[in-house]
Design a protein around this motif. Structure first.
Motif, mmCIF file in Angstrom:
data_model
loop_
_atom_site.group_PDB
_atom_site.id
_atom_site.type_symbol
_atom_site.label_atom_id
_atom_site.label_comp_id
_atom_site.label_asym_id
_atom_site.label_seq_id
_atom_site.Cartn_x
_atom_site.Cartn_y
_atom_site.Cartn_z
ATOM 1 N N GLU A 95 71.781 -0.472 45.074
ATOM 2 C CA GLU A 95 71.791 0.877 45.635
ATOM 3 C C GLU A 95 72.984 1.049 46.583
ATOM 4 O OE1 GLU A 95 68.973 3.530 48.525
ATOM 5 O OE2 GLU A 95 67.985 2.280 47.018
ATOM 6 N N GLU A 96 73.230 0.040 47.419
ATOM 7 C CA GLU A 96 74.383 0.091 48.323
ATOM 8 C C GLU A 96 75.684 0.144 47.535
ATOM 9 O OE1 GLU A 96 74.079 -3.240 50.956
ATOM 10 O OE2 GLU A 96 72.261 -2.477 51.914
ATOM 11 N N LYS A 97 75.753 -0.598 46.463
ATOM 12 C CA LYS A 97 76.943 -0.615 45.609
ATOM 13 C C LYS A 97 77.181 0.775 45.019
ATOM 14 C CE LYS A 97 78.558 -2.855 41.369
ATOM 15 N NZ LYS A 97 78.173 -3.801 40.319
ATOM 16 N N MET A 98 76.103 1.411 44.563
ATOM 17 C CA MET A 98 76.208 2.749 44.004
ATOM 18 C C MET A 98 76.687 3.734 45.073
ATOM 19 S SD MET A 98 75.944 4.607 41.358
ATOM 20 C CE MET A 98 74.721 4.256 40.139
ATOM 21 N N ASN A 99 76.137 3.609 46.291
ATOM 22 C CA ASN A 99 76.555 4.497 47.385
ATOM 23 C C ASN A 99 78.030 4.293 47.736
ATOM 24 O OD1 ASN A 99 74.038 5.676 47.596
ATOM 25 N ND2 ASN A 99 73.337 4.254 49.180
ATOM 26 N N LEU A 100 78.488 3.062 47.697
ATOM 27 C CA LEU A 100 79.899 2.801 47.975
ATOM 28 C C LEU A 100 80.794 3.424 46.907
ATOM 29 C CD1 LEU A 100 79.762 -0.895 49.223
ATOM 30 C CD2 LEU A 100 80.272 1.148 50.574
ATOM 31 N N ARG A 101 80.361 3.396 45.674
ATOM 32 C CA ARG A 101 81.141 4.031 44.599
ATOM 33 C C ARG A 101 81.206 5.537 44.813
ATOM 34 N NH1 ARG A 101 78.946 0.984 39.184
ATOM 35 N NH2 ARG A 101 80.053 -0.980 39.548
ATOM 36 N N LEU A 102 80.082 6.125 45.223
ATOM 37 C CA LEU A 102 80.063 7.569 45.464
ATOM 38 C C LEU A 102 80.993 7.923 46.622
ATOM 39 C CD1 LEU A 102 76.261 8.381 45.055
ATOM 40 C CD2 LEU A 102 78.105 8.914 43.456
ATOM 41 N N ASP A 103 80.983 7.107 47.673
ATOM 42 C CA ASP A 103 81.880 7.355 48.811
ATOM 43 C C ASP A 103 83.342 7.234 48.389
ATOM 44 O OD1 ASP A 103 79.710 7.757 50.436
ATOM 45 O OD2 ASP A 103 79.756 5.737 51.333
#
Length: 59
Positions: free
Chosen positions: A48-56
């Motif tokens: 989930e954190e990885k996905m959020n970093l990609r979105l950022d």
């Protein structure tokens, strides 16, 4: 779990040892399952954190 009743192996001492052994294995199994659940939670959190970093990064 089935046990084969064979002469001297069915002493009360052996039976007591067998019960303790089964209990130890159950404890180990429960500990393994608990750790497995915890690791799955960590993996989900990291993904989930990885996905959020990609979105950022996309923004």
């Amino acid at each position: 779990m089935k046990r084969l009743a064979v002469g001297p192996m069915t002493t009360p001492e052996y039976n007591e040892w067998w019960v303790k052994r089964i209990n130890e294995l159950e404890i180990i199994k429960q500990d393994f399952e608990w750790r497995n659940v915890e690791l799955k939670k960590k993996i989900e959190q990291i993904e989930e954190e990885k996905m959020n970093l990609r979105l950022d990064a996309d923004v």
